[in-house]
Scaffold this motif. Structure first.
Motif, PDB file in Angstrom:
ATOM      1  N   GLY A   9      -7.751  49.451 -25.482  1.00  0.00           N
ATOM      2  CA  GLY A   9      -7.578  48.270 -26.068  1.00  0.00           C
ATOM      3  C   GLY A   9      -7.553  48.560 -27.482  1.00  0.00           C
ATOM      4  N   ASN A  10      -8.244  49.530 -28.177  1.00  0.00           N
ATOM      5  CA  ASN A  10      -7.957  49.650 -29.579  1.00  0.00           C
ATOM      6  C   ASN A  10      -6.544  50.334 -29.984  1.00  0.00           C
ATOM      7  OD1 ASN A  10     -10.480  48.942 -30.368  1.00  0.00           O
ATOM      8  ND2 ASN A  10     -11.327  50.827 -30.282  1.00  0.00           N
ATOM      9  N   GLU A  11      -6.072  51.208 -29.021  1.00  0.00           N
ATOM     10  CA  GLU A  11      -4.666  51.689 -29.200  1.00  0.00           C
ATOM     11  C   GLU A  11      -3.587  50.459 -28.978  1.00  0.00           C
ATOM     12  OE1 GLU A  11      -5.409  56.284 -27.223  1.00  0.00           O
ATOM     13  OE2 GLU A  11      -4.803  54.700 -26.248  1.00  0.00           O
ATOM     14  N   GLY A  12      -3.821  49.671 -28.018  1.00  0.00           N
ATOM     15  CA  GLY A  12      -2.968  48.553 -27.927  1.00  0.00           C
ATOM     16  C   GLY A  12      -2.859  47.720 -29.085  1.00  0.00           C
ATOM     17  N   SER A  13      -4.225  47.392 -29.794  1.00  0.00           N
ATOM     18  CA  SER A  13      -4.178  46.847 -30.843  1.00  0.00           C
ATOM     19  C   SER A  13      -3.509  47.321 -32.120  1.00  0.00           C
ATOM     20  CB  SER A  13      -5.652  46.344 -31.142  1.00  0.00           C
ATOM     21  OG  SER A  13      -6.215  45.608 -30.140  1.00  0.00           O
ATOM     22  N   ALA A  14      -3.872  48.666 -32.056  1.00  0.00           N
ATOM     23  CA  ALA A  14      -3.391  49.580 -33.312  1.00  0.00           C
ATOM     24  C   ALA A  14      -1.802  49.586 -33.106  1.00  0.00           C
ATOM     25  CB  ALA A  14      -3.715  50.819 -33.098  1.00  0.00           C
ATOM     26  N   LEU A  15      -1.450  49.386 -31.836  1.00  0.00           N
ATOM     27  CA  LEU A  15       0.307  49.307 -31.866  1.00  0.00           C
ATOM     28  C   LEU A  15       0.711  48.041 -32.323  1.00  0.00           C
ATOM     29  CD1 LEU A  15       2.760  50.648 -30.800  1.00  0.00           C
ATOM     30  CD2 LEU A  15       2.332  49.691 -28.571  1.00  0.00           C
ATOM     31  N   ALA A  16      -0.023  47.173 -31.912  1.00  0.00           N
ATOM     32  CA  ALA A  16       0.406  45.547 -32.295  1.00  0.00           C
ATOM     33  C   ALA A  16       0.459  45.292 -34.102  1.00  0.00           C
ATOM     34  CB  ALA A  16      -0.492  44.465 -31.680  1.00  0.00           C
ATOM     35  N   PHE A  17      -0.734  46.162 -34.584  1.00  0.00           N
ATOM     36  CA  PHE A  17      -0.798  46.022 -36.071  1.00  0.00           C
ATOM     37  C   PHE A  17       0.257  46.769 -36.505  1.00  0.00           C
ATOM     38  CE2 PHE A  17      -5.142  45.298 -37.829  1.00  0.00           C
ATOM     39  CZ  PHE A  17      -5.503  44.531 -36.818  1.00  0.00           C
ATOM     40  N   LYS A  18       0.840  48.031 -35.907  1.00  0.00           N
ATOM     41  CA  LYS A  18       1.894  48.711 -36.388  1.00  0.00           C
ATOM     42  C   LYS A  18       3.530  48.051 -36.168  1.00  0.00           C
ATOM     43  CE  LYS A  18       5.045  52.224 -35.233  1.00  0.00           C
ATOM     44  NZ  LYS A  18       6.046  52.508 -33.812  1.00  0.00           N
ATOM     45  N   GLN A  19       3.491  47.325 -35.200  1.00  0.00           N
ATOM     46  CA  GLN A  19       4.659  46.702 -34.880  1.00  0.00           C
ATOM     47  C   GLN A  19       4.736  45.177 -35.863  1.00  0.00           C
ATOM     48  OE1 GLN A  19       4.671  46.384 -30.607  1.00  0.00           O
ATOM     49  NE2 GLN A  19       6.161  47.919 -30.491  1.00  0.00           N
ATOM     50  N   ILE A  20       3.492  44.809 -36.042  1.00  0.00           N
ATOM     51  CA  ILE A  20       3.717  43.429 -36.963  1.00  0.00           C
ATOM     52  C   ILE A  20       3.883  44.146 -38.642  1.00  0.00           C
ATOM     53  CG2 ILE A  20       2.032  42.035 -38.103  1.00  0.00           C
ATOM     54  CD1 ILE A  20       0.619  41.646 -35.235  1.00  0.00           C
ATOM     55  N   GLU A  21       3.371  45.380 -38.724  1.00  0.00           N
ATOM     56  CA  GLU A  21       3.527  45.711 -40.170  1.00  0.00           C
ATOM     57  C   GLU A  21       3.007  45.089 -41.177  1.00  0.00           C
ATOM     58  OE1 GLU A  21       7.107  47.682 -40.953  1.00  0.00           O
ATOM     59  OE2 GLU A  21       6.459  48.943 -42.651  1.00  0.00           O
ATOM     60  N   PRO A  22       1.879  44.516 -41.321  1.00  0.00           N
ATOM     61  CA  PRO A  22       1.479  43.837 -42.495  1.00  0.00           C
ATOM     62  C   PRO A  22       1.687  44.612 -43.800  1.00  0.00           C
ATOM     63  CG  PRO A  22      -0.418  44.427 -41.314  1.00  0.00           C
ATOM     64  CD  PRO A  22       0.818  45.036 -40.543  1.00  0.00           C
ATOM     65  N   ASP A  23       1.713  43.732 -44.731  1.00  0.00           N
ATOM     66  CA  ASP A  23       1.649  44.202 -46.088  1.00  0.00           C
ATOM     67  C   ASP A  23       0.364  45.116 -46.647  1.00  0.00           C
ATOM     68  OD1 ASP A  23       4.275  43.005 -46.899  1.00  0.00           O
ATOM     69  OD2 ASP A  23       3.140  41.087 -46.963  1.00  0.00           O
ATOM     70  N   VAL A  24      -0.626  44.406 -46.220  1.00  0.00           N
ATOM     71  CA  VAL A  24      -1.835  45.070 -46.578  1.00  0.00           C
ATOM     72  C   VAL A  24      -3.110  44.833 -45.506  1.00  0.00           C
ATOM     73  CG1 VAL A  24      -4.003  44.497 -48.073  1.00  0.00           C
ATOM     74  CG2 VAL A  24      -1.877  44.268 -48.928  1.00  0.00           C
ATOM     75  N   VAL A  25      -3.760  46.252 -45.197  1.00  0.00           N
ATOM     76  CA  VAL A  25      -4.853  45.880 -44.445  1.00  0.00           C
ATOM     77  C   VAL A  25      -5.897  46.447 -45.192  1.00  0.00           C
ATOM     78  CG1 VAL A  25      -5.954  47.219 -42.241  1.00  0.00           C
ATOM     79  CG2 VAL A  25      -3.554  46.138 -42.155  1.00  0.00           C
ATOM     80  N   ALA A  26      -7.197  45.827 -45.091  1.00  0.00           N
ATOM     81  CA  ALA A  26      -8.317  46.318 -45.661  1.00  0.00           C
ATOM     82  C   ALA A  26      -9.253  46.372 -44.790  1.00  0.00           C
ATOM     83  CB  ALA A  26      -8.841  45.454 -46.845  1.00  0.00           C
ATOM     84  N   ALA A  27     -10.012  47.617 -44.466  1.00  0.00           N
ATOM     85  CA  ALA A  27     -10.919  47.911 -43.436  1.00  0.00           C
ATOM     86  C   ALA A  27     -12.055  48.862 -43.621  1.00  0.00           C
ATOM     87  CB  ALA A  27      -9.913  47.986 -42.117  1.00  0.00           C
ATOM     88  N   TYR A  28     -13.190  48.732 -42.988  1.00  0.00           N
ATOM     89  CA  TYR A  28     -14.240  49.664 -42.940  1.00  0.00           C
ATOM     90  C   TYR A  28     -14.442  50.120 -41.521  1.00  0.00           C
ATOM     91  CZ  TYR A  28     -18.485  51.624 -44.766  1.00  0.00           C
ATOM     92  OH  TYR A  28     -19.631  52.523 -44.856  1.00  0.00           O
ATOM     93  N   HIS A  38      -8.220  54.064 -36.897  1.00  0.00           N
ATOM     94  CA  HIS A  38      -7.686  55.536 -36.791  1.00  0.00           C
ATOM     95  C   HIS A  38      -6.626  55.797 -36.347  1.00  0.00           C
ATOM     96  CE1 HIS A  38     -11.984  57.803 -35.796  1.00  0.00           C
ATOM     97  NE2 HIS A  38     -11.919  57.345 -37.220  1.00  0.00           N
ATOM     98  N   ASN A  39      -6.081  54.937 -35.484  1.00  0.00           N
ATOM     99  CA  ASN A  39      -4.931  55.088 -34.936  1.00  0.00           C
ATOM    100  C   ASN A  39      -3.766  54.354 -35.775  1.00  0.00           C
ATOM    101  OD1 ASN A  39      -4.492  55.916 -31.942  1.00  0.00           O
ATOM    102  ND2 ASN A  39      -6.351  54.943 -32.118  1.00  0.00           N
ATOM    103  N   PHE A  40      -4.316  53.333 -36.513  1.00  0.00           N
ATOM    104  CA  PHE A  40      -3.352  52.558 -37.319  1.00  0.00           C
ATOM    105  C   PHE A  40      -3.025  53.387 -38.537  1.00  0.00           C
ATOM    106  CE2 PHE A  40      -2.643  49.448 -41.028  1.00  0.00           C
ATOM    107  CZ  PHE A  40      -1.279  48.791 -40.297  1.00  0.00           C
ATOM    108  N   ALA A  41      -4.095  54.115 -39.103  1.00  0.00           N
ATOM    109  CA  ALA A  41      -4.007  54.895 -40.155  1.00  0.00           C
ATOM    110  C   ALA A  41      -3.036  56.058 -39.977  1.00  0.00           C
ATOM    111  CB  ALA A  41      -5.322  55.313 -40.512  1.00  0.00           C
ATOM    112  N   ARG A  42      -3.033  56.476 -38.777  1.00  0.00           N
ATOM    113  CA  ARG A  42      -2.028  57.680 -38.400  1.00  0.00           C
ATOM    114  C   ARG A  42      -0.645  57.123 -38.473  1.00  0.00           C
ATOM    115  NH1 ARG A  42      -3.516  59.218 -33.138  1.00  0.00           N
ATOM    116  NH2 ARG A  42      -5.667  60.084 -33.948  1.00  0.00           N
ATOM    117  N   TYR A  43      -0.343  55.892 -38.222  1.00  0.00           N
ATOM    118  CA  TYR A  43       0.989  55.493 -38.216  1.00  0.00           C
ATOM    119  C   TYR A  43       1.236  55.335 -39.752  1.00  0.00           C
ATOM    120  CZ  TYR A  43       0.703  53.426 -33.565  1.00  0.00           C
ATOM    121  OH  TYR A  43       0.566  53.225 -32.147  1.00  0.00           O
TER     122      TYR A  43
END
Lengths: 393, 100
Positions: A9-28, A38-43
């Protein structure tokens, strides 16, 4: 082009984030969301996308940075879980009231105390009145798809509200399953170019963001916010239809499983619906007329559609994966029971609180819940309308 | 006439810049500065220190106090040089009683 992957699920969501490619992500980081970031930061580290990832010192700061970036006209996303969600609380309201179309993945986890890292819905159910649109995904496929649809829904000029897409911690976030994913270009075209309503950095068109708003205007702004939700009610099916055109996957406010000819229906959110479908099949094999209804959209709550769907059933058993202490039943139960008020001969309805803190829900327990509703449909008296499933006494 | 929810910009933003002068902050006041023009030496320290831009100045001269914005903090009276002592703080209640 459609590709099939075996991912969590987390990898799938990270992939969706990557494909959407928002301007900004702020996270903790917070378990069980951490792996998503982790996965999104790797992209980003691999140079595949240009998103500006702001690593902050808390979730209060994460959502605050999201509000700041969104008010400056950026497309913004984030993710969290449980106590991190709770720490965002103040800013969740500010994001919604300021009408900022932020999209957030929430990996559902129990709130402390006692401290617990496993799944229940106490985090996002507590946030049901923050003004965010809420989607609940059954599995990774739905989490991936709903995250992509969330962007144009949030950003629609008549909506302008943040959306949270919730999926079950560990049960979905850390479990591999086969997922059909779209190619990057299809997703990019689907979410389109962001046309922000406001940009505080546009010095040629200055305006005031976040001013004081007392008794003479505050209630008007709240009334406007309700209107955004009302518009979302119409925009959500439109966007789901467009998504069906590109993905072949059809989404609606709720999914019906062996529903139409069922006398007894279970209503349950998220991953438990998957187990419940198996139980429905088994009970059908025993000749019982049972079915399932799984809401995907909790805010705006599809009260009229649910009333229409459920009005002729004999009995309904609702499963709530969060409690509402001092209330008469869990959040899903109270909403559905309220939706059925005022119709002639409404179905009987009962509630079970279950699965808190990641307590496993078994097929046998779901059968017990179904059988109580079956007995009531056959004339048994309703004794404990709100009860607990799988709790030691 | 105040706007209804259908006419207001969404999200609580204020579209026009520099409109704080339209907002009445003077209603909070419990002490009222009274300006004695005959004692004023026009040093304009009150104008410099006033946090609410409530000192009215025309042609380089102190002309009075804008009570729509003045919150009655008393900084002007405190900063006014003792030899001039041109601003006197009085209780709003006493002032209202005297006026009526």
């Amino acid at each position: 082009m459609v590709e099939k992957l075996v991912i969590t699920g987390n990898e799938g969501s990270a992939l969706a984030f990557k494909q959407i490619e928002p301007d900004v992500v702020a996270a903790y980081p917070i378990t069980p969301q951490t792996e998503l970031m982790h996965n999104f930061a790797r992209y980003i580290a691999d140079g595949l996308i240009d998103t500006d990832l702001i690593t902050v010192e808390s979730e209060h700061s994460a959502m605050s940075a999201c509000v700041g970036a969104a008010s400056a006209g950026a497309r913004v996303m984030t993710a969290t879980s449980a106590n991190g969600f709770a720490l965002m609380w103040e800013i969740l309201y500010i994001a919604a009231s300021s009408r900022l179309p932020i999209v957030m993945a929430v990996v559902n986890r129990a709130l402390s105390a006692p401290i617990n890292i496993h799944c229940d819905h106490s985090d996002t159910m507590g946030g049901r009145d923050t003004g965010w649109i809420q989607f609940y995904a059954e599995n990774t496929q739905e989490a991936y798809d709903l995250l992509i649809t969330a962007v144009p829904i949030a950003e629609h000029p008549d909506v302008q509200l943040p959306v949270m897409v919730c999926y079950d911690g560990f049960i979905i976030s850390h479990t591999n399953e086969v997922v059909e994913v779209l190619d990057d270009k299809t997703v990019k075209d689907f979410v389109g170019e962001y046309k922000p309503r406001i940009n505080i950095l546009d010095t040629d068109n200055p305006f005031t963001f976040g001013p004081l708003d007392f008794h003479d205007y505050y209630i008007e702004h709240k009334r406007q916010q309700v209107e955004g939700m009302k518009h979302a009610y119409n925009v959500i099916p439109e966007v789901f239809k467009k998504y069906e055109d590109v993905s072949g996957r059809r989404y609606e406010y709720f999914e019906k499983y062996r529903f139409d000819d069922a006398d007894v229906v279970m209503v349950v959110l998220s991953s438990t619906a998957g187990t419940a479908k198996v139980v429905v099949d088994e009970l059908r094999g025993e000749g019982l007329g049972v079915g399932l209804l799984k809401p995907r959209v909790f805010r705006p709550f599809p009260h009229d559609k649910l009333r229409e769907a459920l009005k002729d059933k004999k009995s309904i058993v609702v499963l709530d994966r969060s409690d509402s202490f001092g209330a008469f039943g869990g959040p899903l139960f109270t909403e559905i029971r309220s939706a059925l008020y005022g119709i002639e001969n409404p179905p009987e309805i009962i509630d079970f609180i279950y699965g808190l803190g990641g307590r496993n829900i078994t097929k046998d327990e779901l059968k017990t819940a179904f059988m109580k509703a079956v007995d009531i449909a056959e004339g048994a008296e309703v004794k404990n309308r709100v009860d607990y499933l799988g709790v030691r006494e | 006439m105040k706007k209804g929810w259908k006419d207001l910009p969404i999200g609580g933003i204020i579209e026009d810049a520099a409109n704080s002068r339209n907002f009445e902050t003077g209603s909070w006041r419990t002490f009222r500065p009274i300006f004695h023009e005959e004692r004023c030496i026009n040093c304009l320290l009150c104008f410099i220190y006033c946090p609410d831009s409530a000192i009215i100045v025309e042609d380089g001269k102190m002309k009075g106090i804008n009570y729509f914005h003045c919150k009655g903090c008393g900084i002007c009276a405190k900063e006014c040089p003792p030899k001039a002592n041109a601003i006197e703080m009085v209780r709003e209640a006493d002032y209202a009683e005297k006026e009526s």
